[in-house]
Write a protein that holds these residues in place. Structure first.
Motif, PDB file in Angstrom:
ATOM      1  N   MET A   1      41.029  34.922   4.115  1.00 39.43           N
ATOM      2  CA  MET A   1      40.827  33.576   4.645  1.00 39.43           C
ATOM      3  C   MET A   1      39.354  33.346   4.958  1.00 39.43           C
ATOM      4  SD  MET A   1      42.338  31.776   8.122  1.00 39.43           S
ATOM      5  CE  MET A   1      41.313  32.781   9.200  1.00 39.43           C
ATOM      6  N   HIS A   3      36.851  31.524   7.346  1.00 42.01           N
ATOM      7  CA  HIS A   3      36.858  30.921   8.679  1.00 42.01           C
ATOM      8  C   HIS A   3      35.428  30.749   9.162  1.00 42.01           C
ATOM      9  CE1 HIS A   3      38.397  30.938  13.121  1.00 42.01           C
ATOM     10  NE2 HIS A   3      37.932  29.764  12.738  1.00 42.01           N
ATOM     11  N   LEU A 121      47.852  29.323   3.173  1.00 39.72           N
ATOM     12  CA  LEU A 121      47.560  29.431   4.605  1.00 39.72           C
ATOM     13  C   LEU A 121      48.518  28.539   5.383  1.00 39.72           C
ATOM     14  CD1 LEU A 121      45.348  30.715   6.499  1.00 39.72           C
ATOM     15  CD2 LEU A 121      44.143  28.532   6.321  1.00 39.72           C
ATOM     16  N   GLN A 143      47.217  35.809  10.260  1.00 42.41           N
ATOM     17  CA  GLN A 143      45.813  36.129  10.529  1.00 42.41           C
ATOM     18  C   GLN A 143      45.607  36.632  11.966  1.00 42.41           C
ATOM     19  OE1 GLN A 143      46.741  33.262   8.866  1.00 42.41           O
ATOM     20  NE2 GLN A 143      46.146  34.137   6.894  1.00 42.41           N
TER      21      GLN A 143
END
Length: 209
Positions: A1, A3, A121, A143
């Motif tokens: 992911m 971020h 996600l 996550q």
């Protein structure tokens, strides 16, 4: 992911850009200001913004949402219990010395248990009133991540002296919704440094009752 966290606006609100490396789809959380900086990071990672999520409708978290929607076409989601705060955005602007931003009702109610998702996600919204009536925290279990808005901070909790705030309600939200999460859950608060659920369970002075 992917971020990215940006401290935006005069109150340094933590805006998160969450993206999937494969689909290149993204969610932007709490775009309170500095939309050009947010869009620069979106472009840097070649992302397409699919959702704009607001943890609560204080001006420092929501002020740039409509501009971001115009640029991306993404819908805005926040809890409709914060509509009274949206209706008094001019008053909020006076609190912090900002120009009154354009705001609107949410395109989708970010209700308790709402599952937000993009390709690759997904997470769940937990309604955590107390800082405001419509405050939500965004949990991404895969996550081990919690975007806590202004509900929980490193060593502190959100203020409850503004319209819609209530200390007992906030403490109930934290104990019932957040402290049930795994200790290793990384917490990104609405302002300031990150922490973990375990750290706050053990040392946050507001939670030691």
């Amino acid at each position: 992911m992917i971020h990215e966290i940006l401290a935006v606006g005069p109150l340094r609100c933590n805006c998160s850009i969450l993206g999937d490396e494969i689909s290149r789809e993204a969610i932007v959380v709490d775009p309170g200001d500095d939309i050009s900086r947010i869009m620069a990071l979106v472009a840097k990672h070649n992302l397409t913004v699919k959702q704009i999520l607001i943890t609560h409708a204080h001006i420092d978290h929501i002020a740039g949402a409509q501009e971001l929607k115009r640029l991306t076409g993404a819908p805005i989601l926040y809890n409709q219990r914060d509509l009274p705060l949206v209706a008094m955005m001019d008053v909020q602007a006076g609190w912090v010395g900002m120009k009154t931003p354009e705001v609107a009702a949410p395109d989708q109610d970010l209700a308790d248990g709402y599952v937000f998702s993009i390709a690759g996600l997904n997470g769940i919204a937990h309604h955590t009133p107390g800082h405001t009536e419509g405050s939500v925290c965004l949990h991404l279990p895969e996550q081990t991540l919690l975007l806590a808005g202004d509900t929980l901070f490193q060593g502190s909790i959100g203020r409850t002296d503004l319209p819609g705030g209530d200390l007992k309600t906030l403490l109930r939200s934290v104990h019932n919704k957040l402290l049930t999460l795994p200790d290793e859950t990384l917490v990104i608060p609405g302002h300031g440094d990150s922490t973990t659920i375990g750290e706050e369970r053990e040392s946050n002075p507001f939670l030691q009752t």
